[in-house]
Motif scaffolding. Structure first.
Motif, short mmCIF file in Angstrom:
data_model
loop_
_atom_site.label_atom_id
_atom_site.label_comp_id
_atom_site.label_asym_id
_atom_site.label_seq_id
_atom_site.Cartn_x
_atom_site.Cartn_y
_atom_site.Cartn_z
N THR A 152 -10.28 -1.36 9.82
CA THR A 152 -9.96 -2.39 10.81
C THR A 152 -10.18 -3.73 10.15
OG1 THR A 152 -10.64 -1.00 12.66
CG2 THR A 152 -10.53 -3.36 13.05
N LEU A 153 -9.17 -4.56 10.13
CA LEU A 153 -9.28 -5.86 9.50
C LEU A 153 -9.82 -6.89 10.48
CD1 LEU A 153 -6.04 -6.19 7.33
CD2 LEU A 153 -8.21 -5.11 6.77
N THR A 154 -10.58 -7.84 9.97
CA THR A 154 -11.00 -8.99 10.75
C THR A 154 -9.81 -9.94 10.89
OG1 THR A 154 -11.65 -10.27 8.81
CG2 THR A 154 -13.31 -8.76 9.75
N THR A 202 -15.26 -0.56 8.97
CA THR A 202 -15.06 0.75 9.58
C THR A 202 -16.21 0.95 10.57
OG1 THR A 202 -16.33 1.84 7.81
CG2 THR A 202 -13.93 1.73 7.54
N PRO A 203 -16.14 1.95 11.44
CA PRO A 203 -17.18 2.10 12.45
C PRO A 203 -18.60 2.21 11.88
CG PRO A 203 -15.28 3.41 13.06
CD PRO A 203 -15.00 2.86 11.69
N GLY A 231 1.85 7.54 0.94
CA GLY A 231 2.15 6.29 1.63
C GLY A 231 1.21 5.18 1.24
N LEU A 232 -0.07 5.53 1.06
CA LEU A 232 -1.06 4.52 0.70
C LEU A 232 -0.78 3.92 -0.66
CD1 LEU A 232 -3.71 3.00 1.20
CD2 LEU A 232 -4.93 5.02 0.30
N ALA A 233 -0.26 4.71 -1.59
CA ALA A 233 -0.06 4.24 -2.96
C ALA A 233 0.81 2.99 -2.99
CB ALA A 233 0.54 5.34 -3.82
N GLY A 234 1.93 3.02 -2.29
CA GLY A 234 2.81 1.86 -2.29
C GLY A 234 2.17 0.66 -1.63
N VAL A 235 1.45 0.89 -0.52
CA VAL A 235 0.78 -0.21 0.16
C VAL A 235 -0.30 -0.80 -0.73
CG1 VAL A 235 -0.62 -0.84 2.17
CG2 VAL A 235 1.25 0.80 2.43
N SER A 244 -4.98 -12.25 5.12
CA SER A 244 -5.20 -12.15 3.68
C SER A 244 -4.21 -11.17 3.06
CB SER A 244 -6.63 -11.66 3.41
OG SER A 244 -6.75 -10.27 3.69
N ALA A 245 -4.37 -10.96 1.76
CA ALA A 245 -3.53 -9.97 1.07
C ALA A 245 -3.74 -8.56 1.61
CB ALA A 245 -3.82 -10.01 -0.43
N LEU A 246 -4.87 -8.32 2.29
CA LEU A 246 -5.15 -6.99 2.83
C LEU A 246 -4.38 -6.67 4.10
CD1 LEU A 246 -9.05 -6.66 2.45
CD2 LEU A 246 -7.26 -6.23 0.76
N ALA A 247 -3.61 -7.60 4.63
CA ALA A 247 -2.96 -7.44 5.92
C ALA A 247 -2.24 -6.10 6.10
CB ALA A 247 -2.00 -8.60 6.17
N PRO A 248 -1.51 -5.58 5.10
CA PRO A 248 -0.81 -4.31 5.30
C PRO A 248 -1.74 -3.11 5.49
CG PRO A 248 0.14 -5.52 3.45
CD PRO A 248 -1.14 -6.20 3.80
N LEU A 249 -3.05 -3.28 5.28
CA LEU A 249 -3.98 -2.16 5.38
C LEU A 249 -4.59 -2.00 6.76
CD1 LEU A 249 -5.93 -2.61 2.02
CD2 LEU A 249 -4.28 -0.81 2.56
N ASP A 250 -4.27 -2.87 7.69
CA ASP A 250 -4.89 -2.80 9.01
C ASP A 250 -4.53 -1.47 9.68
OD1 ASP A 250 -6.48 -3.73 11.04
OD2 ASP A 250 -4.97 -5.04 11.92
#
Length: 234
Positions: free
Chosen positions: A118-120, A156-157, A215-219, A126-132
């Protein structure tokens, strides 16, 4: 661009993984130093255009058992003072946090396997945006506090501090974006004792790697590519 990328490696199988072809495509010549074998000096890190500090199964506080950590911390501190793109992954992020004055400690529990981030609000900008909300590979029991002046990006929880940035040039990731899901078997072998002690079935990690890894690899490549673009022009 053409430049030198230096990776600090703590165990052979936790290497640049997916990042190696990305760095080559961006014009970097990659090399590595093996912690505990090669000398890790401020001069070596200052010569690099990009430094990547990779993961490993020890704690930043275990300097009595692993004395090389002191020299590694000194080198990282010199790098951070001088500036320049610096990426820390898992232990690497913990080392960066430690030299920036943040607490790193054992939690007494493990977060191993694929789980969503979960992104703040800052993380979503940020560059992490696609990982939300995307499941990424976690493999840790220690956690870092957010260093003074840094920005918390993800959680993460069970572990509220999963990523931080310091300006555009420094990025610390508790999770393993670099891990290649097609080359995860050495991780399962090398960390067999840790998996058994935590009661984690390696077959579950294999199954999740097959489900989420492609799927994660490309992201992951897109995220690090975006961060590099920002860091190189900072």
């Amino acid at each position: 661009m053409t430049g030198n990328a230096l990776a600090i490696r703590h165990v052979p199988f936790e290497d640049l993984g997916l990042l190696a072809p990305l760095l080559n495509a961006r014009g970097y010549r990659t090399s590595h130093l093996d912690a505990g074998i090669d000398r890790i000096t401020p001069e070596a890190l200052l010569r690099a255009d990009l430094v990547v500090v990779l993961g490993g199964p020890i704690g930043v506080y275990e300097t009595a058992a692993y004395p090389f950590l002191e020299a590694e911390k000194e080198a990282i501190a010199a790098r951070l003072r001088a500036g320049g793109p610096t990426l820390g992954v898992c232990l690497g992020a913990q080392l960066i946090a430690d030299v920036l004055g943040a607490e790193v400690r054992s939690t007494g529990r493990k977060e191993i396997g694929y789980g969503p981030l979960t992104l703040t609000p800052a993380g979503r900008d940020s560059a992490l945006a696609p990982l939300d909300g995307v499941p990424v590979l976690h493999w840790h029991g220690d956690q870092f506090a957010i260093p003074p002046g840094a920005t918390r990006l993800a959680e993460t929880p069970g572990f509220p501090n999963q990523a931080f940035s310091l300006g555009d040039e420094v990025l610390g990731l508790q999770f393993h974006l670099e891990a290649d899901h097609t080359r995860l078997e050495p991780w399962l072998i090398g960390h067999a004792h840790e998996l058994a002690a935590a009661g984690i079935d390696p077959n579950r990690v294999r199954a999740d790697a097959a489900a989420y890894g492609p799927g994660l690899a490309g992201v992951a490549i897109d995220v690090v590519d975006d961060w590099l673009g920002r860091a190189e022009t900072a």
